[in-house]
Structure formats: structure tokens, C-alpha cells
Design a protein around this motif. Sequence first.
Motif, mmCIF file in Angstrom:
data_model
loop_
_atom_site.group_PDB
_atom_site.id
_atom_site.type_symbol
_atom_site.label_atom_id
_atom_site.label_comp_id
_atom_site.label_asym_id
_atom_site.label_seq_id
_atom_site.Cartn_x
_atom_site.Cartn_y
_atom_site.Cartn_z
ATOM 1 N N UNK A 152 9.798 -2.670 8.632
ATOM 2 C CA UNK A 152 8.843 -3.326 7.746
ATOM 3 C C UNK A 152 8.993 -2.774 6.337
ATOM 4 N N UNK A 153 9.143 -3.667 5.383
ATOM 5 C CA UNK A 153 9.062 -3.303 3.967
ATOM 6 C C UNK A 153 7.623 -3.534 3.537
ATOM 7 N N UNK A 154 6.923 -2.454 3.201
ATOM 8 C CA UNK A 154 5.513 -2.542 2.835
ATOM 9 C C UNK A 154 5.377 -2.442 1.322
ATOM 10 N N UNK A 155 4.817 -3.478 0.724
ATOM 11 C CA UNK A 155 4.699 -3.577 -0.728
ATOM 12 C C UNK A 155 3.340 -3.053 -1.171
ATOM 13 N N UNK A 156 3.344 -2.066 -2.060
ATOM 14 C CA UNK A 156 2.097 -1.549 -2.629
ATOM 15 C C UNK A 156 2.216 -1.476 -4.147
ATOM 16 N N UNK A 157 1.170 -1.892 -4.842
ATOM 17 C CA UNK A 157 1.084 -1.697 -6.288
ATOM 18 C C UNK A 157 1.016 -0.188 -6.538
ATOM 19 N N UNK A 158 1.960 0.335 -7.315
ATOM 20 C CA UNK A 158 2.037 1.780 -7.539
ATOM 21 C C UNK A 158 0.757 2.335 -8.152
ATOM 22 N N UNK A 166 3.685 1.402 16.964
ATOM 23 C CA UNK A 166 4.797 0.687 17.601
ATOM 24 C C UNK A 166 6.140 1.377 17.406
ATOM 25 N N UNK A 167 6.163 2.487 16.640
ATOM 26 C CA UNK A 167 7.413 3.200 16.412
ATOM 27 C C UNK A 167 8.364 2.508 15.466
ATOM 28 N N UNK A 168 7.841 1.584 14.656
ATOM 29 C CA UNK A 168 8.693 0.839 13.732
ATOM 30 C C UNK A 168 8.964 1.645 12.458
ATOM 31 N N UNK A 169 10.174 1.505 11.941
ATOM 32 C CA UNK A 169 10.490 2.075 10.637
ATOM 33 C C UNK A 169 9.718 1.315 9.563
ATOM 34 N N UNK A 170 9.281 2.030 8.539
ATOM 35 C CA UNK A 170 8.554 1.402 7.433
ATOM 36 C C UNK A 170 9.022 2.025 6.120
ATOM 37 N N UNK A 171 9.406 1.172 5.182
ATOM 38 C CA UNK A 171 9.839 1.625 3.863
ATOM 39 C C UNK A 171 8.897 1.029 2.830
ATOM 40 N N UNK A 172 8.258 1.888 2.028
ATOM 41 C CA UNK A 172 7.265 1.463 1.050
ATOM 42 C C UNK A 172 7.923 1.227 -0.304
ATOM 43 N N UNK A 173 7.670 0.055 -0.881
ATOM 44 C CA UNK A 173 8.064 -0.217 -2.260
ATOM 45 C C UNK A 173 6.828 -0.078 -3.141
ATOM 46 N N UNK A 174 6.829 0.913 -4.002
ATOM 47 C CA UNK A 174 5.749 1.092 -4.963
ATOM 48 C C UNK A 174 6.068 0.225 -6.172
ATOM 49 N N UNK A 175 5.545 -0.998 -6.150
ATOM 50 C CA UNK A 175 5.916 -2.003 -7.141
ATOM 51 C C UNK A 175 5.181 -1.811 -8.463
ATOM 52 N N UNK A 176 5.649 -2.573 -9.449
ATOM 53 C CA UNK A 176 5.079 -2.565 -10.796
ATOM 54 C C UNK A 176 5.208 -1.190 -11.443
ATOM 55 N N UNK A 177 6.306 -0.501 -11.110
ATOM 56 C CA UNK A 177 6.530 0.842 -11.667
ATOM 57 C C UNK A 177 6.718 0.799 -13.172
#
Length: 214
Positions: free
Chosen positions: A118-124, A142-153
Motif C-alpha cells: 500500500x502506498x499511503x498518501x499523507x499531507x506532510x 494483515x502484514x502488508x508492506x506500506x510506504x508513506x508518501x509525505x506529499x506537498x513537501x
Amino acid sequence: MASNPLQGAQFILAAHQISQLPEDSGAEVAFAGRSNAGKSSALNALTGQKALARTSKTPGRTQQMVAFDLPAGRAAAGPRRLIDLPGYGYAKVPEALRAHWRQEIDAYLNQRRSLRGVILIMDIRHPLKDFDRMMLDFCEATGLACHVLLTKADKLSRNQAGQALLSMRKSLQALRPEGFSAQVFSSSDMTGVDTAREVVMGWLDAPEAEPDQD
């Protein structure tokens, strides 16, 4: 400049229930985020297409699970997809629909065998809201990989963005030492786009895990 492996993404369908999604085979990566976090802009930046995912001045327009097909991978192990999950948390959505999507997202993350991460999008500037924590809890359970994009950097100074990233990584480490990661991202000035693409392609190209043997 290296070619963009996500550029060939094409819309397949929009589903109101997981049973309406494409056949559960191959590999797919899901994109999730609050309605005003810049998810559609991130998808457009990663695929190099200005209008693949619909953007709007009114957040919360994504009300279905939207599936995008990708060109066949090197391993030719089956279809590859990107799944845009419904935007949530900002739009004035009836509670019944919110409950429906909580149930569907829970079922999707638990049942979808082709889901690789899962790519999880968060406003930085506003990370770890209730929806973000819910998604991280789902991934943890669920043991899923998750990569966070801190957007609007681009809205912060480099120092501020670096501090926000450090804080996020500490929070993720406390939740799960492995499997969670984060980076700064901006669809406006393309900060972090190549790194995020590498994460997505790493998941899509990874060989399918063998089932556990008794």
C-alpha cells in the motif's frame, strides 16, 4: 532519462465492491489517502500522465475503487495493476457510505491475494490523521508492506520537510520495525517521484511468495 515503467497505466474499471475488481491474479499496488492529501496528483506524477487519476478542487471525488492496468512485467507472471482506493476523511460523505468503505477496504486488504503493498498518501503538514492510522493498523494486522508518501513537501522548507520525515519514520518504527517506510514527495516539483516509482516496481516485480507448508 530512464523510461517510466508506470507510464503505460490504463484505466480498466471502477468498482463499488471488491467482488467487482479484476480477477485476483498477478500483482497490484493500492494507493490510499485522505481526500485532500494529493493522492490523484501523486498517481498522475508517478505514471507520467496528467489526467490518469482525476484531480479536483473539491476533495473526495474518488468514491470507488479504480483499477489501472500496467504493461506486462519482465517476469511475465501475470497482470499488474494499480488500485486507487476511495478518498476519505475530508469530503462530506454520508456515514452509511463511510461505513461501507471501511468495510470494503478492510475486506480488500485482508482478502486480495494479488495485493503486494500500500502506498499511503499523507499531507506532510498534517500527517497521521485518523484515516492514516486506520490504514496503518490495517496493514499491520494483515502484514502488508506500506510506504508513506509525505506529499506537498514543496510547501515546507527543506529542513522542515526533513524533520517531518524523521518524525514519521520514528512513528512507523514504533508501529512495526520492518515493512513500513516513508519519504518526502511533491507532485508539483517532482521531489521523490523516482524513489516512489522504485518502491512500486519493486513490489510489482517481486516473485510471489510461496504458500506456507505444514
